[in-house]
Design a protein around this motif. Structure first.
Motif, PDB file in Angstrom:
ATOM      1  N   PRO A   1       0.833  -1.207   0.000  1.00  0.00           N
ATOM      2  CA  PRO A   1       0.000   0.000   0.000  1.00  0.00           C
ATOM      3  C   PRO A   1       0.870   1.260   0.000  1.00  0.00           C
ATOM      4  CG  PRO A   1      -0.629  -1.524   1.757  1.00  0.00           C
ATOM      5  CD  PRO A   1       0.694  -1.978   1.239  1.00  0.00           C
ATOM      6  N   PRO A   2       0.454   2.315  -0.698  1.00  0.00           N
ATOM      7  CA  PRO A   2       1.183   3.586  -0.642  1.00  0.00           C
ATOM      8  C   PRO A   2       1.313   4.065   0.798  1.00  0.00           C
ATOM      9  CG  PRO A   2      -0.477   3.636  -2.377  1.00  0.00           C
ATOM     10  CD  PRO A   2      -0.719   2.377  -1.588  1.00  0.00           C
ATOM     11  N   GLY A   3       2.488   4.563   1.131  1.00  0.00           N
ATOM     12  CA  GLY A   3       2.719   5.075   2.480  1.00  0.00           C
ATOM     13  C   GLY A   3       3.085   4.015   3.490  1.00  0.00           C
ATOM     14  N   GLN A   4       3.200   2.754   3.037  1.00  0.00           N
ATOM     15  CA  GLN A   4       3.563   1.664   3.942  1.00  0.00           C
ATOM     16  C   GLN A   4       4.733   0.895   3.321  1.00  0.00           C
ATOM     17  OE1 GLN A   4       0.279  -0.660   5.462  1.00  0.00           O
ATOM     18  NE2 GLN A   4      -1.168   1.007   5.169  1.00  0.00           N
ATOM     19  N   VAL A   5       5.942   1.182   3.778  1.00  0.00           N
ATOM     20  CA  VAL A   5       7.145   0.589   3.187  1.00  0.00           C
ATOM     21  C   VAL A   5       7.521  -0.693   3.927  1.00  0.00           C
ATOM     22  CG1 VAL A   5       9.564   0.951   2.609  1.00  0.00           C
ATOM     23  CG2 VAL A   5       7.948   2.842   2.442  1.00  0.00           C
ATOM     24  N   SER A   6       7.550  -1.795   3.201  1.00  0.00           N
ATOM     25  CA  SER A   6       7.863  -3.100   3.787  1.00  0.00           C
ATOM     26  C   SER A   6       9.315  -3.475   3.504  1.00  0.00           C
ATOM     27  CB  SER A   6       6.949  -4.166   3.190  1.00  0.00           C
ATOM     28  OG  SER A   6       7.266  -4.372   1.813  1.00  0.00           O
ATOM     29  N   GLY A   7       9.737  -4.607   4.065  1.00  0.00           N
ATOM     30  CA  GLY A   7      11.056  -5.129   3.773  1.00  0.00           C
ATOM     31  C   GLY A   7      11.218  -5.453   2.297  1.00  0.00           C
ATOM     32  N   GLN A   8      10.144  -5.906   1.643  1.00  0.00           N
ATOM     33  CA  GLN A   8      10.196  -6.182   0.210  1.00  0.00           C
ATOM     34  C   GLN A   8      10.449  -4.910  -0.581  1.00  0.00           C
ATOM     35  OE1 GLN A   8       6.372  -8.264  -0.307  1.00  0.00           O
ATOM     36  NE2 GLN A   8       7.544 -10.035  -1.010  1.00  0.00           N
ATOM     37  N   ASP A   9       9.797  -3.829  -0.176  1.00  0.00           N
ATOM     38  CA  ASP A   9      10.037  -2.540  -0.825  1.00  0.00           C
ATOM     39  C   ASP A   9      11.502  -2.127  -0.671  1.00  0.00           C
ATOM     40  OD1 ASP A   9       7.321  -2.163  -1.562  1.00  0.00           O
ATOM     41  OD2 ASP A   9       6.875  -1.440   0.457  1.00  0.00           O
ATOM     42  N   LEU A  10      12.023  -2.315   0.535  1.00  0.00           N
ATOM     43  CA  LEU A  10      13.412  -1.944   0.799  1.00  0.00           C
ATOM     44  C   LEU A  10      14.373  -2.806  -0.017  1.00  0.00           C
ATOM     45  CD1 LEU A  10      14.847   0.134   2.650  1.00  0.00           C
ATOM     46  CD2 LEU A  10      15.302  -1.753   4.211  1.00  0.00           C
ATOM     47  N   ASP A  11      14.033  -4.064  -0.243  1.00  0.00           N
ATOM     48  CA  ASP A  11      14.878  -4.934  -1.070  1.00  0.00           C
ATOM     49  C   ASP A  11      14.995  -4.383  -2.490  1.00  0.00           C
ATOM     50  OD1 ASP A  11      15.317  -6.687   1.021  1.00  0.00           O
ATOM     51  OD2 ASP A  11      13.726  -8.083   0.419  1.00  0.00           O
ATOM     52  N   LEU A  12      13.900  -3.863  -3.022  1.00  0.00           N
ATOM     53  CA  LEU A  12      13.925  -3.275  -4.366  1.00  0.00           C
ATOM     54  C   LEU A  12      14.803  -2.024  -4.398  1.00  0.00           C
ATOM     55  CD1 LEU A  12      10.154  -3.643  -5.355  1.00  0.00           C
ATOM     56  CD2 LEU A  12      12.092  -5.027  -6.141  1.00  0.00           C
ATOM     57  N   VAL A  13      14.735  -1.236  -3.335  1.00  0.00           N
ATOM     58  CA  VAL A  13      15.578  -0.036  -3.249  1.00  0.00           C
ATOM     59  C   VAL A  13      17.045  -0.440  -3.138  1.00  0.00           C
ATOM     60  CG1 VAL A  13      16.041   2.071  -1.952  1.00  0.00           C
ATOM     61  CG2 VAL A  13      13.698   1.254  -2.182  1.00  0.00           C
ATOM     62  N   GLU A  14      17.328  -1.475  -2.356  1.00  0.00           N
ATOM     63  CA  GLU A  14      18.699  -1.965  -2.200  1.00  0.00           C
ATOM     64  C   GLU A  14      19.266  -2.445  -3.539  1.00  0.00           C
ATOM     65  OE1 GLU A  14      22.342  -3.265  -0.860  1.00  0.00           O
ATOM     66  OE2 GLU A  14      20.901  -2.021   0.237  1.00  0.00           O
TER      67      GLU A  14
END
Length: 319
Positions: free
Chosen positions: A126-139
């Protein structure tokens, strides 16, 4: 008054501390709550401290050369701190951030001269809710950029300067400001640097000081309890991943806080004390208050005001 400084970097740290007597009275708490105003750093967060320390240590070791690009993933606060440090020192800085974080931070980093690369969230986040999966993509994107540019990676999850900034800075300041009269420290976990650094500093002076580590209720990963939902609204932490900085021997107890509790705490802090903090600060308020209502009744607890509520005006944290 202090002398005139030669750069804004000299204003990082040495932040004031406030006793929250009005909030204590409103919530009928027994004990003392002390808030350290890290939102008064020039980048409006505690992350200015680690940005400066990581860059200066890299300069001293030779890992960072003059004019070399600096790159780091960020939820926005470390990126803002790095943007400030790099602007003053003359390094190009590239911040890589998930689109799930509030856009005020991206605008602030760009205003400070940084290039900001926004990464799409994982499917279903969901927008505004950053998960570990989201962070993996940024990494993943961050690593590619570092390799392509031959950049220095200011890796806040791995560089020990993160811990040292808080161990020799924030934690020592807490001890001096309280004159050693504190019973506990409460901290929401992002990288784990502020928890590890402050806990080390405080326990060095008094091993009996209790250090409470907070995670979102839906994903108590470090507490080794069931993760029911990796998505939550407390930006900047709770990523459901192992954190090398967190030494379990420093943790007195793992606590959890809901999104609603974090929001309630942030709003109460603003309304009763005039202190405008973000989601994680609200988490600190609610968790510390819960402790004073129970096992820490009558104690003195300290927490950090991690950043400014101005970084969340596009969200519904403050309506």
């Amino acid at each position: 008054m202090e002398k005139v400084f030669d750069s804004v970097l000299k204003t990082i740290g040495k932040t004031p501390m406030v006793r929250l007597d009005r909030l204590k009275a409103a919530w009928k708490l027994e004990g003392t709550l002390l808030a350290k105003l890290e939102n008064l750093n020039p980048g409006s967060s505690k992350k200015d401290r680690i940005a400066l320390r990581m860059i200066e240590e890299a300069e001293s070791s030779g890992e960072l050369e003059p004019g070399q690009p600096v790159v780091e993933l960020t939820s926005g606060n470390t990126g803002t701190g790095l943007a400030i440090v790099c602007a003053v020192k003359g390094y190009p800085f590239i911040a890589v951030m998930s689109k799930g974080n509030s856009m005020e931070r991206a605008r602030m980093m760009r205003a400070l001269g940084a290039e900001v690369i926004l990464v799409d969230q994982a499917v279903g986040s969901p927008p505004g809710q950053v998960s570990g999966q989201d962070l993996d993509l940024v990494e993943e994107r961050t690593q590619k950029i570092v390799q392509e540019l031959g950049a220095f990676r200011a890796d806040q999850f791995r560089l020990e300067g993160n811990i040292r900034a808080h161990e020799y800075g924030t934690g020592e300041e807490i001890w001096e400001q309280t004159e050693g009269c504190l019973d506990g420290f409460v901290d929401f976990v992002g990288t784990g640097g502020s928890f590890a650094g402050c806990s080390k500093a405080l326990k060095k002076h008094n091993p009996e000081i209790r250090c409470y580590l907070l995670e979102p209720t839906s994903c108590p990963w470090l507490a080794k309890r069931e993760v029911t939902n990796p998505n939550h609204r407390i930006q900047g932490g709770g990523y459901s991943r192992d954190l090398p900085f967190v030494d379990p021997s420093l943790v007195t107890e793992y606590l959890t806080v809901t999104d609603e509790e974090a929001i309630e705490g942030a709003r109460a802090l603003a309304q009763h004390e005039g202190i405008f903090g973000g989601f994680s600060t609200g988490a600190h308020v609610s968790a510390a208050a819960r402790l004073l209502e129970g096992q820490e009744k009558g104690s003195t607890l300290v927490f950090l005001v991690c950043d400014s509520g101005l970084k969340y005006v596009s969200t519904d944290l403050y309506l």
